[in-house]
Design a protein around this motif. Sequence first.
Motif, PDB file in Angstrom:
ATOM      1  N   LYS A  97       0.791  -1.236   0.000  1.00 45.05           N
ATOM      2  CA  LYS A  97       0.000   0.000   0.000  1.00 45.05           C
ATOM      3  C   LYS A  97       0.821   1.283   0.000  1.00 45.05           C
ATOM      4  O   LYS A  97       0.293   2.354  -0.259  1.00 45.05           O
ATOM      5  N   ASP A 102      -3.048   4.727  -6.384  1.00 42.31           N
ATOM      6  CA  ASP A 102      -3.578   3.875  -5.304  1.00 42.31           C
ATOM      7  C   ASP A 102      -2.527   3.513  -4.269  1.00 42.31           C
ATOM      8  O   ASP A 102      -2.822   2.846  -3.274  1.00 42.31           O
ATOM      9  N   ILE A 103      -1.289   3.902  -4.526  1.00 41.10           N
ATOM     10  CA  ILE A 103      -0.217   3.559  -3.588  1.00 41.10           C
ATOM     11  C   ILE A 103       0.259   4.848  -2.917  1.00 41.10           C
ATOM     12  O   ILE A 103       0.572   5.831  -3.608  1.00 41.10           O
TER      13      ILE A 103
END
Length: 479
Positions: free
Chosen positions: A168, A199-200
């Motif tokens: 993540k 998204d990271i």
Amino acid sequence: MSENKKITIAHGDGVGPEIMAETLKILEAAGARLEYDEIKVGEELYLSGHATGIDDAAWASMRETGVLLKGPITTPFGGGYKSLNVTIRKTLGLFANVRPAVAYHPFVQTNFPSMDIVIVRENEEDLYAGIEHRQTANTYQCLKLLTRPGSERICRFAFEYAKANNRKKVTCMIKDNIMKFADGMFYEIFQEIAKDYPDIEADRMIVDIGAARVGARPLDYDVIVTPNLYGDIISDIAAEVTGSVGLGGSSNIGIDFGMFEAIHGSAPDIAGQGIANPSGLILGAVQMLVHIGQGDIAETVHNAWLKTLEDGIHTGDIYRDDISKKRVGTTEFGDAVVANLGEKPSQFKAVSYPTEESKRISISDATLSTSSKELIGVDIFINSIDLNGAQLGDKISALGLPLDIVSVASRGVMVYPNAQPEKYATDHYVVRFEGENVSSHDVVKLQSLILDADLDIIKTENLYNFDGERAYSKAQGQG
Ligand code: NAD
């Protein structure tokens, strides 16, 4: 079922042959579809006159197979020997060093039971280029070189790795408050690449506090990407925090090649005693199996290894009276893993790996960018014992040179024209010149006039603007 894949094997020095024997025994028992080409590298080669520790036959084997499984190598001190590891990484373009650091609580003692981080270390550049010079009787230089393509490739790899492994966050560790150009460029590129991975989470830490927190608060991290030297230090800290440096496996990945190893060295202090933990190399081999598309075998080996840890069968480096069941040597540990092949751990989460080679992270070769470059001056490095910095400045400014003298600095601190009263014990000065419409010929003429004045030039460094912006650091105290 795919055909056998030929790989190159180097048993290594010190504990290398002991841990390699166990690793190969496990791979064979697990049904790995492999053929081996064995090469001799390291101590034996160094001592027979190869300063690099490697010969042409070994290079040919690696180029043919594209995959090297390697035991640790001893680099002899002195004698001009170059580290074999660094030579292989740089020659084969193995730009990414991936070092997972995972806690195995409650079976291996650690303060951070859920620690699970991955260090992605740039592997070819930085101070590890090994470009060193003694410049004066008292001053030594080691050049830190970072390139844009090298930084781009490793930052891209770190985000691709995070994406492929469902991680993540990627934290960039640099020291850009001090090394504004080199580390500053690395972080700038990291930020640019991060935009492609919304998204990271992209995070940044200055490496000193960042490394301290790997020791004190490792759960703050997920994937770390960092230049070479910081990565080396941080990954050893991380491995020790998980319980032992003997537990870490690592992969060195390039466009066409992969090298797989334990993160630890040849451990000469315990070599030949049959007590080394083979886990680091076993986990390096697991990464290799995934790389060549034998995820099924990687899964079998990794799960059997986890089960062995759970069974409390531990080598001395991780053995604790309160948690271990049996203290074993290297061979017995290998036997226990073989006996557990086909089993899954009951307390650790069993691992699973993709089987297709296409799941490999693919990074295209980075391209060189161009910028407009304007020469605006030169730093001339002078070895001076009789004259101090202020006297040097006075003497040089009286020479009537084609470029203006701007400053004299010693170890990055300005000592002319506006010096602080403190004295510095040094024989190494940098005299900075700047001017209008400077040509390379002006720089050469300048040097010739300085030599005529009996001054000892040890090196020059051109000063440039790139795309209209100053691209060199100022001395401390320079306006
Ligand atoms: P090292 O990693 O070999 O040993 C550090 C400490 O960890 C020692 O106390 C050792 O006994 C222990 N240790 C290491 N591996 C272990 C294992 N598998 N099981 C149990 N304990 C283990 O580091 P070092 O002593 O600084 O280096 C020794 C040599 O290895 C040097 O010549 C160095 O250049 C070389 N080296 C090679 C590599 C490599 O080949 N990738 C990496 C690091 C160091």
